[in-house]
Write an enzyme that holds these catalytic residues in place. Structure first.
Site, PDB file in Angstrom:
ATOM      1  N   ARG A  64      -9.651  15.764   1.931  1.00 46.68           N
ATOM      2  CA  ARG A  64     -10.068  15.205   3.230  1.00 46.68           C
ATOM      3  C   ARG A  64     -11.526  15.542   3.503  1.00 46.68           C
ATOM      4  O   ARG A  64     -12.156  14.950   4.374  1.00 46.68           O
ATOM      5  CB  ARG A  64      -9.226  15.779   4.382  1.00 46.68           C
ATOM      6  CG  ARG A  64      -7.723  15.541   4.335  1.00 46.68           C
ATOM      7  CD  ARG A  64      -7.356  14.109   4.134  1.00 46.68           C
ATOM      8  NE  ARG A  64      -7.133  13.840   2.717  1.00 46.68           N
ATOM      9  CZ  ARG A  64      -7.084  12.621   2.194  1.00 46.68           C
ATOM     10  NH1 ARG A  64      -7.271  11.563   2.948  1.00 46.68           N
ATOM     11  NH2 ARG A  64      -6.858  12.453   0.906  1.00 46.68           N
ATOM     12  N   ASP A 108       0.842  -1.206   0.000  1.00 48.24           N
ATOM     13  CA  ASP A 108       0.000   0.000   0.000  1.00 48.24           C
ATOM     14  C   ASP A 108       0.875   1.253   0.000  1.00 48.24           C
ATOM     15  O   ASP A 108       2.046   1.209   0.383  1.00 48.24           O
ATOM     16  CB  ASP A 108      -0.885  -0.029   1.243  1.00 48.24           C
ATOM     17  CG  ASP A 108      -2.025   0.969   1.175  1.00 48.24           C
ATOM     18  OD1 ASP A 108      -2.251   1.549   0.095  1.00 48.24           O
ATOM     19  OD2 ASP A 108      -2.698   1.173   2.202  1.00 48.24           O
ATOM     20  N   GLU A 109       0.310   2.384  -0.440  1.00 49.07           N
ATOM     21  CA  GLU A 109       0.971   3.702  -0.391  1.00 49.07           C
ATOM     22  C   GLU A 109       2.370   3.653  -1.004  1.00 49.07           C
ATOM     23  O   GLU A 109       3.342   4.139  -0.421  1.00 49.07           O
ATOM     24  CB  GLU A 109       1.048   4.199   1.062  1.00 49.07           C
ATOM     25  CG  GLU A 109      -0.287   4.310   1.778  1.00 49.07           C
ATOM     26  CD  GLU A 109      -1.127   5.488   1.339  1.00 49.07           C
ATOM     27  OE1 GLU A 109      -0.760   6.161   0.351  1.00 49.07           O
ATOM     28  OE2 GLU A 109      -2.165   5.742   1.976  1.00 49.07           O
ATOM     29  N   GLN A 141      -0.606  12.173  -4.347  1.00 50.00           N
ATOM     30  CA  GLN A 141      -0.672  12.208  -2.887  1.00 50.00           C
ATOM     31  C   GLN A 141       0.694  11.947  -2.245  1.00 50.00           C
ATOM     32  O   GLN A 141       0.773  11.548  -1.081  1.00 50.00           O
ATOM     33  CB  GLN A 141      -1.690  11.178  -2.391  1.00 50.00           C
ATOM     34  CG  GLN A 141      -3.107  11.456  -2.880  1.00 50.00           C
ATOM     35  CD  GLN A 141      -4.113  10.473  -2.336  1.00 50.00           C
ATOM     36  OE1 GLN A 141      -4.483  10.491  -1.166  1.00 50.00           O
ATOM     37  NE2 GLN A 141      -4.568   9.585  -3.203  1.00 50.00           N
TER      38      GLN A 141
END
Length: 630
Positions: A555, A221-222, A252
């Site tokens: 967000r 992930d990420e 991101q």
């Protein structure tokens, strides 16, 4: 076309295609709020349930213990059993586990201990003392440099090849002695976990083969947040079977200062030529207007894969752009808006920690409970308490707590303080609190004490500068210190207490990653704040600032407010910054512009107007041709 497995039917078509991926390398470009964790967990469940892949052959890696815990729970829920336990953990936790099994091959003690940040700095302090290096060369600055080297897989032996300038030349002396001390203590620091594991796999082909055969499917992930060591580790583990499945989004990527390199996503195509890319473009979090505004900001970056982010959520309210008179008006607007909407699932996001000071004071005075995430309250920060201790001793030389604190900073600085300032304490009221803060900082060379050459130390320096802003409101030191004490004495829930739905979250944009709120305020939308002044002359850093703004905007679930101030008391002086270029990149039709005043003849006057006209100076600054965008 193969029928969709039952376990994937609750996913949307894009998610289904990604989660159904079976073999070969794959990259999932996942926009914010697009359900990337659902894809990861459903893919794991699908491999186990429908393709007879043993859970013991699956490795899923996340970046935080919290994320790995959530992933485990979701997988168990999908499979309906806790007997099927794939390996899920962080890079560091997995490497620690493997090294305790196979690290002996490189001479590691199986019972090695892991040094935390404090332990590492204590060890470096011993080395620096042995080498008799200048005071400017601190354990934390050395730790930051050595950590960066290890994350780039640069060993102590190789470091001198890359050392340029006095500081790095000193690091080249410290690094090998530090490693020697760690070995003597049977210890590894946090970065060693990755460094040693990569070294083990490179130097021991049999061990590499063992782990390649053990894990036939690897999910990460990420991936935009991986550093060089993490990239090489994942590449080595997946080299044989090629079943590397990563999720990431360059838009991101906001942690370059930690060593993260978003280019790792691009490098995958070179190292895994058969890479298949999936895109998750449907956002489940935000309204149409919020998504549209965020897309308009991020599209101006060059170095990222463009996603056509969309949502089936309602159109929602326009993004509010509020022009405040100053930082107090900015905070006051937020409080009024929160009370009006009666929605406490809200967050106030800011670029620098120092910005929390004005917000905290206004929230406390208004009785609005808040929780500071990712940091200490302003007046609880070490550097603020240090300066307040020095100032306290000017008034009360018998304060043993303050005296003990400044002795902890250093005896030499305590002597300088006593000789240069404290001896003249009878005349301290001849100087304003602002002048006294400046004198203390100068006399004890406090900024030099704080400056460790790290981003964290720069944040501390900024916080001390922001204390000057408070001092400008007082004519004498006694009133200043009394005000600080009274502000701190406001009774609010402990920041360590369980979350309360009536508490507003205050946090930096960096710490907001992974969170979501109904109501989001991004404050300080000004040039030199967001984007930060340090980024203005560096195109790569400026792009990261834009990504940071994009992360903050996305967000928000229902309402997004962007605020900027006509003037701002910051670091003890009045600043009149231009509105952020990021705000100017949002088309006017997506914005509702608000202000409680109109600037007239360079002065601020009260006004009940809720919208800005097209002819006022703020509207001119907002125009897209002001920035040469049209």
């Amino acid at each position: 076309m193969s029928p969709i497995p039952d376990i994937l039917k609750e996913l949307n078509p894009q998610q289904q295609r990604a989660a159904a991926h079976l073999n070969g390398p794959a990259l999932v470009v996942a926009g914010p709020g697009s359900g990337k964790t659902r894809v990861l967990t459903h893919r794991v469940a699908n491999l186990i349930q429908n393709h007879n892949i043993s859970p013991f052959q699956i490795l899923a890696i996340t970046f935080t213990n919290k994320a790995s815990g959530e992933m485990k729970e979701r997988i168990f829920e999908l499979l309906g059993s806790k007997q099927s336990r794939p390996a899920v953990g962080t890079f560091h936790s997995m490497c620690a586990r493997w090294l305790r099994v196979d690290g002996m091959q490189t001479g590691l003690d199986r019972n090695f201990i892991i040094y935390d940040e404090s332990d590492s700095e204590q060890a470096l302090k011993q080395v620096i003392k042995t080498l008799n290096l200048p005071e400017k060369f601190t354990p934390s600055s050395a730790k930051y440099a050595i950590s960066s080297a290890k994350n780039a897989l640069v060993s102590a032996a190789d470091y001198p090849k890359y050392a340029h300038g006095f500081f790095q030349e000193q690091v080249a002396k410290v690094y090998p002695l530090y490693q020697k001390l760690l070995v003597q203590n049977h210890a590894l620091d946090f970065d060693d976990l990755l460094f040693y594991m990569v070294d083990l796999l490179v130097e021991q082909p049999k061990i590499l083969k063992k782990y390649q055969e053990k894990y036939s499917h690897i999910l990460i992930d990420e991936y935009q947040d991986t550093n060089q060591a993490q990239y090489i580790l994942s590449k080595l583990l997946a080299q044989a079977h090629q079943n590397l499945f990563v999720v990431g989004d360059v838009a991101q990527a906001i942690y370059s200062w930690r060593g993260a390199d978003y280019r790792n996503l691009n490098n995958l195509k070179k190292d895994f030529p058969k890479l298949i890319t999936y895109e998750l473009e449907q956002n489940y979090r935000s309204t149409v207007n919020i998504i549209s505004a965020a897309k308009e900001v991020i599209k101006n970056n060059r170095h990222h894969l463009k996603l056509n982010l969309w949502t089936s959520n309602p159109q929602g309210e326009k993004v509010v752009l509020y022009t405040a008179a100053d930082e107090k008006d900015e905070a006051g607007y937020i409080i009024k808006q929160l009370e009006k909407d009666n929605d406490w699932n809200a967050a106030v996001l800011y670029r620098t920690n120092a910005q929390s000071r004005a917000l905290e004071e206004m929230f406390m005075r208004a009785g609005v409970p808040y929780r500071l995430v990712g940091g200490l309250k302003f007046y609880e920060r070490q550097e603020i308490k240090d300066i307040l201790a020095y100032l306290t001793l000017l008034i009360n030389p018998n304060d043993s707590v303050a005296k003990e604190r400044i002795l902890g900073i250093g005896k030499r600085r305590a002597v300088k303080f006593e000789q240069e300032l404290a001896l003249g304490r009878n005349n301290f009221n001849d100087n304003s609190p602002l002048e006294l803060i400046n004198e203390v900082v100068r006399a004890v060379d406090y900024f030099n004490y704080l400056d460790k050459g790290t981003p964290e130390s720069q944040t501390k320096i900024e916080n001390v500068k922001e204390l000057r802003s408070v001092a400008t409101n007082f004519d004498n030191l006694g009133d200043f210190l009394e005000n600080v004490a009274l502000v701190q004495d406001t009774h609010f829930p402990s920041q360590d207490a369980p979350p309360n739905h009536n508490e507003v979250i205050l946090t930096t944009l960096h710490s907001a990653k992974g969170l979501e709120f109904n109501h989001v305020f991004i404050v300080g939308m000004e040039e030199s704040l967001l984007p930060h002044s340090r980024s203005l002359s560096n195109p790569d850093q400026l792009e990261e600032e834009r990504r940071l703004c994009y992360v903050g905007m996305t967000r928000a679930k229902k309402r997004l407010h962007l605020t900027h101030a006509f003037k701002r008391l910051y670091f003890g002086s009045i600043q009149c910054n231009l509105i952020s270029r990021f705000a100017s990149e949002i088309p006017r039709e997506l914005l509702e512009e608000r202000s409680d005043y109109h600037p007239t003849n360079n002065s601020l006057t009260e006004s009940n107007s809720s919208n800005l006209g097209n002819d006022d100076p703020i509207s001119q600054i907002l125009s897209r041709d002001y920035w040469g965008l049209e």
